[in-house]
Design a protein around this motif. Structure first.
Motif, PDB file in Angstrom:
ATOM      1  N   ILE A  89       0.678  -1.406  -0.179  1.00  0.00           N
ATOM      2  CA  ILE A  89       0.027  -0.039  -0.255  1.00  0.00           C
ATOM      3  C   ILE A  89       1.198   1.733  -0.333  1.00  0.00           C
ATOM      4  CG2 ILE A  89      -0.486   0.337   2.691  1.00  0.00           C
ATOM      5  CD1 ILE A  89      -3.489   1.139   2.026  1.00  0.00           C
ATOM      6  N   ILE A  90       0.408   2.117  -1.060  1.00  0.00           N
ATOM      7  CA  ILE A  90       1.534   3.256  -0.272  1.00  0.00           C
ATOM      8  C   ILE A  90       1.695   4.239   0.724  1.00  0.00           C
ATOM      9  CG2 ILE A  90       1.052   6.037  -1.124  1.00  0.00           C
ATOM     10  CD1 ILE A  90      -0.178   5.293  -3.789  1.00  0.00           C
ATOM     11  N   SER A  91       2.767   4.606   0.907  1.00  0.00           N
ATOM     12  CA  SER A  91       2.795   5.185   2.767  1.00  0.00           C
ATOM     13  C   SER A  91       2.164   6.061   2.800  1.00  0.00           C
ATOM     14  CB  SER A  91       4.267   4.921   2.769  1.00  0.00           C
ATOM     15  OG  SER A  91       4.561   6.581   3.811  1.00  0.00           O
ATOM     16  N   ALA A  92       1.853   6.792   4.083  1.00  0.00           N
ATOM     17  CA  ALA A  92       1.401   7.951   4.519  1.00  0.00           C
ATOM     18  C   ALA A  92       2.163   9.065   4.429  1.00  0.00           C
ATOM     19  CB  ALA A  92       0.427   7.358   5.303  1.00  0.00           C
ATOM     20  N   LYS A  93       3.393   8.847   4.608  1.00  0.00           N
ATOM     21  CA  LYS A  93       4.422   9.363   4.901  1.00  0.00           C
ATOM     22  C   LYS A  93       4.277  11.207   4.974  1.00  0.00           C
ATOM     23  CE  LYS A  93       8.071   8.443   2.135  1.00  0.00           C
ATOM     24  NZ  LYS A  93       7.692   9.877   1.496  1.00  0.00           N
ATOM     25  N   ASP A  94       4.013  11.153   3.388  1.00  0.00           N
ATOM     26  CA  ASP A  94       3.946  12.634   3.182  1.00  0.00           C
ATOM     27  C   ASP A  94       3.224  12.905   3.754  1.00  0.00           C
ATOM     28  OD1 ASP A  94       6.109  11.719   1.721  1.00  0.00           O
ATOM     29  OD2 ASP A  94       5.542  11.617   0.075  1.00  0.00           O
ATOM     30  N   ILE A  95       1.993  12.470   4.148  1.00  0.00           N
ATOM     31  CA  ILE A  95       1.154  13.366   4.740  1.00  0.00           C
ATOM     32  C   ILE A  95       0.968  13.852   6.785  1.00  0.00           C
ATOM     33  CG2 ILE A  95      -1.702  13.464   5.226  1.00  0.00           C
ATOM     34  CD1 ILE A  95      -1.994  11.989   3.297  1.00  0.00           C
ATOM     35  N   PHE A  96       1.029  12.732   6.746  1.00  0.00           N
ATOM     36  CA  PHE A  96       1.903  12.240   8.709  1.00  0.00           C
ATOM     37  C   PHE A  96       3.223  11.336   8.930  1.00  0.00           C
ATOM     38  CE2 PHE A  96      -3.328  11.332   8.146  1.00  0.00           C
ATOM     39  CZ  PHE A  96      -3.359  12.608   9.653  1.00  0.00           C
TER      40      PHE A  96
END
Length: 197
Positions: A89-96
């Protein structure tokens, strides 16, 4: 205010209420990043947790992104199913930013690949090989038997069932003694009250 927030979320998602302050939406994994961006705009600014459940019977991992609003009055769970056979799944690191560590932990324990997160290396388990330990097909007893020597001949090597039974009996004995002591004190107090009349 809570009602307004939820009504706003309902414009874009099907919302299920789980508790007074806890709501849940379920989305497809391809819509994760877009959905998180929408939810930030609606006031859910903090990622407090990412949890994972292994639904081996359904051949999916269920990821739950727990978001909290600005005033911390409301929690929203964003549930995403990730197929076990293509567990990415795509990482949410760029948002959180805090997603980096949470994703790293889930990657290590379940083997889910978070695309775009370049910190998916040893976290708590050093040089781990084989099935990630929180997947349901992981056999803990087999792993222990193959990798650890039991405490043979040591006096602290106790039979678990017997030890639990002994501790339970010990706790019951203490509880019975305490109850008897309280009854004795109550009787004594009652006798003293009768004697002062």
């Amino acid at each position: 205010m809570i009602d307004d927030l939820i009504e706003d979320v309902k414009k874009d998602f099907v919302v299920c209420q789980k508790d007074k302050r806890v709501f849940k939406i379920k989305i497809e994994k391809e819509k994760l990043i877009d959905s998180l961006n929408i939810l930030i705009q609606k006031g859910f600014i903090t990622l407090t947790q990412i949890s994972c459940a292994d639904w081996i019977e359904d051949s999916v991992f269920s990821l739950n992104y727990i978001l909290t609003n600005k005033t911390r009055a409301l929690n929203l769970m964003v549930e995403v199913d990730v197929p076990r056979d293509i567990s990415d799944i795509i990482s949410a690191k760029d948002i959180f930013a805090q997603a980096l560590v949470m994703e790293r932990d889930i990657h290590e324990m379940f083997g889910i690949d978070f695309k775009g997160n370049d910190t998916l290396y040893d976290f708590a388990l050093e040089d781990w090989e084989g099935i990630p330990p929180l997947r349901r097909e992981f056999d803990t007893l087999q792993f222990v038997n193959e990798n650890y020597e039991f405490k043979k001949g040591r006096e602290d090597n106790k039979d678990v069932k017997a030890e639990l039974k002994r501790r339970k009996a010990q706790a019951k004995k203490k509880a019975d003694e305490l109850k008897a002591l309280k009854e004795k004190e109550a009787k004594k107090n009652e006798e003293q009250a009768d004697g002062t009349k």
